[in-house]
Design a protein around this motif. Structure first.
Motif, PDB file in Angstrom:
ATOM      1  N   LYS A  82       6.345   4.515   4.858  1.00 24.27           N
ATOM      2  CA  LYS A  82       7.123   3.969   5.976  1.00 24.27           C
ATOM      3  C   LYS A  82       8.486   3.486   5.506  1.00 24.27           C
ATOM      4  N   ALA A  83       8.545   2.909   4.302  1.00 21.66           N
ATOM      5  CA  ALA A  83       9.832   2.459   3.755  1.00 21.66           C
ATOM      6  C   ALA A  83      10.763   3.644   3.536  1.00 21.66           C
ATOM      7  N   VAL A  84      10.221   4.746   3.031  1.00 22.25           N
ATOM      8  CA  VAL A  84      11.044   5.944   2.816  1.00 22.25           C
ATOM      9  C   VAL A  84      11.560   6.464   4.158  1.00 22.25           C
ATOM     10  N   ALA A  85      10.694   6.497   5.171  1.00 21.15           N
ATOM     11  CA  ALA A  85      11.113   6.963   6.493  1.00 21.15           C
ATOM     12  C   ALA A  85      12.184   6.056   7.089  1.00 21.15           C
ATOM     13  N   LEU A  86      12.146   4.770   6.764  1.00 19.80           N
ATOM     14  CA  LEU A  86      13.171   3.827   7.252  1.00 19.80           C
ATOM     15  C   LEU A  86      14.484   3.960   6.500  1.00 19.80           C
ATOM     16  N   SER A 126       0.835  -1.198   0.000  1.00 19.56           N
ATOM     17  CA  SER A 126       0.000   0.000   0.000  1.00 19.56           C
ATOM     18  C   SER A 126       0.868   1.245   0.000  1.00 19.56           C
ATOM     19  N   SER A 127       0.200   2.388  -0.172  1.00 16.48           N
ATOM     20  CA  SER A 127       0.924   3.665  -0.160  1.00 16.48           C
ATOM     21  C   SER A 127       1.538   3.935   1.216  1.00 16.48           C
ATOM     22  N   SER A 128       0.867   3.494   2.282  1.00 13.91           N
ATOM     23  CA  SER A 128       1.431   3.707   3.621  1.00 13.91           C
ATOM     24  C   SER A 128       2.705   2.895   3.809  1.00 13.91           C
ATOM     25  N   MET A 152      -1.383   3.475  -9.409  1.00 16.64           N
ATOM     26  CA  MET A 152      -0.288   4.393  -9.112  1.00 16.64           C
ATOM     27  C   MET A 152      -0.801   5.806  -8.818  1.00 16.64           C
ATOM     28  N   ARG A 153      -1.809   6.237  -9.546  1.00 15.14           N
ATOM     29  CA  ARG A 153      -2.366   7.564  -9.285  1.00 15.14           C
ATOM     30  C   ARG A 153      -3.046   7.618  -7.918  1.00 15.14           C
ATOM     31  N   ALA A 154      -3.732   6.540  -7.561  1.00 18.83           N
ATOM     32  CA  ALA A 154      -4.373   6.490  -6.245  1.00 18.83           C
ATOM     33  C   ALA A 154      -3.327   6.532  -5.139  1.00 18.83           C
ATOM     34  N   TRP A 155      -2.251   5.748  -5.302  1.00 21.52           N
ATOM     35  CA  TRP A 155      -1.190   5.745  -4.298  1.00 21.52           C
ATOM     36  C   TRP A 155      -0.525   7.115  -4.205  1.00 21.52           C
ATOM     37  N   ALA A 156      -0.310   7.763  -5.356  1.00 23.71           N
ATOM     38  CA  ALA A 156       0.320   9.084  -5.353  1.00 23.71           C
ATOM     39  C   ALA A 156      -0.523  10.075  -4.560  1.00 23.71           C
TER      40      ALA A 156
END
Length: 504
Positions: free
Chosen positions: A393-397, A387-389, A453-457
């Motif tokens: 979280k991956a980016v924050a890690l 999911s987008s969340s 992808m648009r929804a996740w963005a």
């Protein structure tokens, strides 16, 4: 012949009052589960052949079918779960390795679900993504430690390394033409072009039809070197050296000969009908120095115009391996965790080898920062992104971007029946059967992926706005924005995050 002890995995219930014997289920099932009886104009089902793909249920015009997992009635035993019993019976009957598809489905902790994000309040105002710009564009590749600027002429003296520009920090993971169908790969490649991201060719070479889409494709150089030519390397946007993958660390791949059609043969440059077996190791890489020579050779071949990625499986010493790969010249490190998907893998390997992507990511990011080389390579994480969340979280890690594979296939219609290796995918995804392949319209598939992808963005911008962050660059590796819930302190320390309730 001895009677099999394997009970059917699924139970098929047909409502005779609703069934109109239209035979849609019989025509649509690639596993010959449903059979039409002309004598009494009715249908019956062979449950032992059902894989639970739900296609018959989805397409039944009167809603007469229901397919559910069968309760086999084994005596409850905490040490002997039903899955272990089933595998043991199967091996006792066949004497072979039990294969499976997709990612690990064992109940290991999913750390994404135990990490919560911060939100802005009084002192750090939130941002409204509908009215204010929020930047989720991402660049992958080696960054310079400092820049040499000619201030008099307002020009940059430093020659920048090639970068991959993504409209959002999500790429489509490596899935080769051969493991997935032509239409599935076209869906991914065309969606990547429309969205402004990239897909990965996997280790099966690149069909000539997709060369025109090469600007949005990362090609792989794997141990089998299938389809690897100078033209193959030149047409791509980036090159990835595949050392390992999360679903089967330490072992090679295998595409059965029955899936090697003339088109696959031409793409992989192997004989029609022959098994495509990639060895476990690259036979020219047995050290970091060997890896450095291959990276150098690829960069020389492409005139240093394309980033080179090294894909490794998440294993116990992943941080040290990643550090060595960066020092060997890798511009991107792709890490694939234990939940990474696959077309075919021994079940015992998929479920028991490797470590979760979340912990591997945190350890690699921390190791590269400690060694002062984090800027020399971007990190892409794979293996269980849902999911987008999870992306945020991956980016924050510490990730720069993520690969999605299973999530992309689900968008195309996959129902996770985990029988990809049979080549009988009812949804036209993991098959080379010309009739089954037609079930996936690549234009519809592309549109579904673009929508995802648009929804996740949009969701990522909403999350960042709520955190008071206007650019995803500001979140990368900022673990203060994360807190752990339901984890032991030792696990939280491995992830580099504090427990919920702990302040700054």
């Amino acid at each position: 012949m001895a009677k099999s002890l394997l009970l059917p995995e699924f139970k098929i219930e047909r409502d005779s009052a609703r069934c109109i014997a239209c035979q849609v289920c019989a025509r649509q099932c690639a596993n010959a589960v449903h059979t039409y009886d002309e004598t009494d104009d009715s249908l019956w089902s062979e449950e032992a052949q059902c894989v639970g793909c739900q296609r018959c249920v989805t397409l039944c015009p009167t809603g007469a079918l229901e397919v559910r997992r069968r309760e086999r009635g084994f005596r409850e035993n905490a040490n002997w779960e039903e899955s272990f019993l089933y595998r043991l019976y199967k091996q006792a009957e066949t004497g072979g390795i039990v294969l499976t598809g997709m990612g690990c489905d064992r109940p290991y902790p999913i750390y994404w679900d135990h990490l919560l994000l911060n939100a802005s309040q009084v002192t750090n105002p939130s941002i409204d993504p509908l009215r204010e710009p929020i930047e989720i564009r991402t660049f992958l590749g080696r960054k310079e430690a400092w820049l040499d600027v000619d201030w008099e002429h307002r020009s940059l003296k430093t020659v920048l390394a090639p970068q991959l520009e993504l409209s959002l920090p999500v790429l489509f993971s490596a899935m080769s033409y051969g493991s997935i169908s032509y239409n599935a790969f076209r869906s991914l490649a065309e969606a990547a072009r429309e969205v402004g991201t990239l897909c990965n060719s996997g280790e099966g070479g690149l069909h000539p039809d997709f060369y025109a889409l090469g600007g949005n494709i990362i090609v792989q150089v794997a141990s089998g070197r299938f389809g690897v030519t100078p033209e193959y390397l030149q047409v791509a946007r980036a090159i990835e050296i595949k050392i390992g993958q999360g679903a089967k660390p330490g072992i090679g791949g295998h595409l059965p000969g029955e899936k090697v059609t003339p088109e696959i043969s031409r793409t992989r440059r192997i004989p029609v009908g022959s098994d495509a077996i990639s060895p476990a190791p690259h036979h020219d890489i047995y050290s970091i120095e060997d890896l450095e020579r291959l990276i150098f050779a690829i960069k020389e071949t492409t005139n240093y115009q394309k980033p080179v990625s090294v894909k490794i499986a998440a294993v116990h010493n992943v941080a040290a391996i990643a550090s060595g790969a960066v020092r060997a010249g890798a511009d991107i490190i792709a890490i694939d965790g234990i939940r990474g998907g696959t077309g075919a893998a021994p079940q015992v390997i998929r479920d028991n080898v490797g470590i979760p992507a979340e912990i591997a990511l945190a350890q690699v990011d921390e190791r590269l920062r400690q060694e002062g080389i984090r800027h020399r390579a971007s990190i892409v994480i794979a293996g269980g992104i849902r999911s987008s969340s999870d992306v945020i979280k991956a980016v924050a890690l510490g990730a720069d971007a993520v690969y999605i594979g299973t999530a992309a296939l689900l968008a195309l219609g996959c129902h996770l029946c985990q029988k990809c290796y049979t080549g009988r995918c009812n949804w036209g995804i993991a098959t080379q059967d010309p009739i089954l392949t037609k079930r996936l319209n690549p234009q519809i598939g592309k549109r579904r992926l673009v929508n995802l992808m648009r929804a996740w963005a949009l969701e990522m911008k909403e999350i960042l706005g709520g955190m008071g962050i206007n650019a995803i660059e500001s979140l990368r590796g900022n673990r203060e924005q994360l807190r752990a819930v339901g984890l032991r302190r030792e696990e939280a320390q491995l992830l580099g995050v504090k427990l919920a309730g702990e302040g700054w």
